[in-house]
Design an enzyme around this catalytic site. Sequence first.
Site, short mmCIF file in Angstrom:
data_model
loop_
_atom_site.label_atom_id
_atom_site.label_comp_id
_atom_site.label_asym_id
_atom_site.label_seq_id
_atom_site.Cartn_x
_atom_site.Cartn_y
_atom_site.Cartn_z
N LYS A 48 0.80 -1.18 -0.13
CA LYS A 48 -0.12 0.19 0.15
C LYS A 48 0.93 1.12 -0.07
CE LYS A 48 -1.86 2.70 2.85
NZ LYS A 48 -1.53 4.18 2.20
N GLU A 50 11.17 1.83 9.55
CA GLU A 50 11.85 2.87 9.46
C GLU A 50 11.06 4.34 9.47
OE1 GLU A 50 15.09 2.57 8.73
OE2 GLU A 50 15.07 0.38 7.95
N CYS A 62 13.90 11.45 5.11
CA CYS A 62 14.08 11.08 6.52
C CYS A 62 15.39 11.48 6.94
CB CYS A 62 13.65 9.59 6.61
SG CYS A 62 14.76 8.53 5.49
N GLU A 71 10.21 16.43 14.75
CA GLU A 71 10.72 16.22 13.16
C GLU A 71 9.59 17.39 12.56
OE1 GLU A 71 9.13 12.99 11.22
OE2 GLU A 71 11.15 12.85 10.20
P1 NAD Z 1 2.99 8.55 7.44
O1 NAD Z 1 3.30 7.81 8.75
O2 NAD Z 1 1.85 9.43 7.59
O3 NAD Z 1 2.25 7.40 6.40
C1 NAD Z 1 3.21 6.39 5.71
C2 NAD Z 1 2.25 5.31 5.33
O4 NAD Z 1 1.52 4.88 6.32
C3 NAD Z 1 1.11 5.75 4.31
O5 NAD Z 1 1.18 4.60 3.37
C4 NAD Z 1 0.15 5.92 5.29
O6 NAD Z 1 -1.26 5.67 4.34
C5 NAD Z 1 0.37 4.74 5.92
N1 NAD Z 1 -0.66 5.02 7.33
C6 NAD Z 1 -0.84 5.99 7.88
N2 NAD Z 1 -1.42 5.74 9.19
C7 NAD Z 1 -1.59 4.50 9.06
C8 NAD Z 1 -2.25 3.29 9.91
N3 NAD Z 1 -2.96 3.90 11.02
N4 NAD Z 1 -2.13 2.20 9.71
C9 NAD Z 1 -1.48 1.79 8.53
N5 NAD Z 1 -1.11 2.34 7.72
C10 NAD Z 1 -1.15 3.82 7.89
O7 NAD Z 1 4.28 9.02 6.93
P2 NAD Z 1 4.42 9.93 5.64
O8 NAD Z 1 3.80 11.43 6.15
O9 NAD Z 1 3.95 9.43 4.42
O10 NAD Z 1 6.01 9.97 5.37
C11 NAD Z 1 6.71 10.78 6.32
C12 NAD Z 1 7.44 10.09 7.58
O11 NAD Z 1 8.18 9.16 7.07
C13 NAD Z 1 8.39 11.27 8.18
O12 NAD Z 1 8.29 11.06 9.60
C14 NAD Z 1 10.04 10.72 7.79
O13 NAD Z 1 10.86 10.74 8.59
C15 NAD Z 1 9.42 9.21 7.38
N6 NAD Z 1 10.42 8.43 6.69
C16 NAD Z 1 11.25 7.51 7.22
C17 NAD Z 1 12.24 7.05 6.33
C18 NAD Z 1 13.19 6.05 7.20
O14 NAD Z 1 13.84 5.34 6.39
N7 NAD Z 1 13.57 6.09 8.36
C19 NAD Z 1 12.27 7.16 5.15
C20 NAD Z 1 11.19 8.07 4.62
C21 NAD Z 1 10.41 8.69 5.40
#
Ligand code: NAD
Length: 478
Positions: free
Chosen positions: A179, A255, A289, A382
């Site tokens: 997803k 991650e 990230c 963040e």
């Molecule tokens: P997010 O957590 O809002 O969403 C990520 C994914 O999770 C999306 O596909 C979203 O639809 C899904 N999601 C959201 N709530 C959910 C739930 N309750 N159950 C299941 N799935 C759910 O993150 P974002 O805004 O898309 O991305 C930004 C974040 O990601 C930042 O915090 C960034 O630091 C982090 N990030 C980390 C890495 C790493 O490698 N550590 C890499 C890229 C981004």
Amino acid sequence: MRGMKHYVNGVFTTTGTAFPLISPLDGSQRGTVPEATREIVDAAVRAARAALEGPWGAASVEERCAYLRRIADGIEARFDEFVAAEVADTGKPRDLAATVDIPRAIANFRAYADLSYGRPERAYHTRVPGWSGSGEALNYTVRRPLGVVAVISPWNLPLLLLTWKVAPALAAGNAVVAKPSEETPSTATLLAEVIDAVRLPPGAFNLVHGHGANAAGEFLTGHPGVDAIAFTGESATGSAIMRAAADHVTPLSFELGGKNPAVVFADADLDEAVEGTVRSSFTHSGQICLCTERVYVERPVFAAFTAKLAERARELKDYGPMISAGHRDKVLSYYRLAVEEGADVLAGGGVPAFGDARDGGFYVEPTVITGLPEDARTVREEVFGPICHVAPFDDEAEAIRLANDSPYGLAATVWTGDLSRAHRVAPKIEAGIVWVNCWNLRDLRTPFGGVKASGIGREGGEYSLDFFSEPVNICVLI
Ligand code: NAD
């Protein structure tokens, strides 16, 4: 780009209500995306289970690797389409998508084809005096796939991060239900087309679109038929997924977020450190990230470094927008909070005016601030936008203490001309990745991940293959 579709059991479908896909470049509606219902997610999980019991489950490692290479070739053959789709969804500069996102996605499939084909298995001869036979046993380990793996990915590096999980999961013999972020569904849809064209057995890879909470993401992570979850996203989402996974004790790879420090010593090449920090704070408008949001500079060079960094930030012109109006508003709320908390704003701090269609998009200015205490929310939380706070330090011990004073621990950068210092300081920083005199230099064989609130487990090289498979020890008395 054709319309977004789910891909379940080898069939494309648009079932489900549609939600709008908004361009971050100008705020216009680009199309619609189908929202997967619980039934579609359930059908995808069942198709994945069936694939494990069919030809996909019976495929040899050679056959799986051959599929991975064909998928890499398939993305390469449609390279420009993939780049255009990534740019349209994220608004990132074309150059970034063409030199990082799409080439890395291709490399992910090739790297995991190489790594899993060449993976050794261990065997031990064990002396067992007193047992019948030769008095020896042979212990050997085989690796089994986990089964049905849920892959949930974010919007910042959509195809790169999706394939960083899908490639090792397939290489290890799992079936995947992916997803992607609701904000960036396009390259995932193109990937499904490539996978369909190479005739991966139906159900081995499934794609469902939709939102996270109370929607497709949650239906998937709470599904009893899912054997493991690989997630990249915010730490708070990680907590929610962990709660959902607890019901079935589902293994997790996380991650998560970061508040990454850069430490600049007075003995560093200052120009390189400034240019490196411009890249590490402002690439993809801070929406990586690994981006630096906290910069600590040794006091003798603090004023000169900060002035140059602010000047370079003000010069930046060719940058992309925030992913959405909501995220732009969140980043701007931190810009305001920083001022309320007493920050000096040295560059940016607002919304740029372009005088063209971009004014309808979700842009914010690259921003450099200083003067905040370490407990200010702007320094601890963040932001995930183009902002960094610069603060001085007086000695090595203080630099390490400040770098580690964070709930997060994803990545850090150390700028120094003293190699002994680099080796002394780097291992003391609480982060999964420490770069010295560089940033975001990646070798796909190396471990990637975070400590503290930045994640659980490591991806990359053998680390991903370890997560996506289970060792089984077989002991034969000989
Ligand atoms: P997010 O957590 O809002 O969403 C990520 C994914 O999770 C999306 O596909 C979203 O639809 C899904 N999601 C959201 N709530 C959910 C739930 N309750 N159950 C299941 N799935 C759910 O993150 P974002 O805004 O898309 O991305 C930004 C974040 O990601 C930042 O915090 C960034 O630091 C982090 N990030 C980390 C890495 C790493 O490698 N550590 C890499 C890229 C981004």
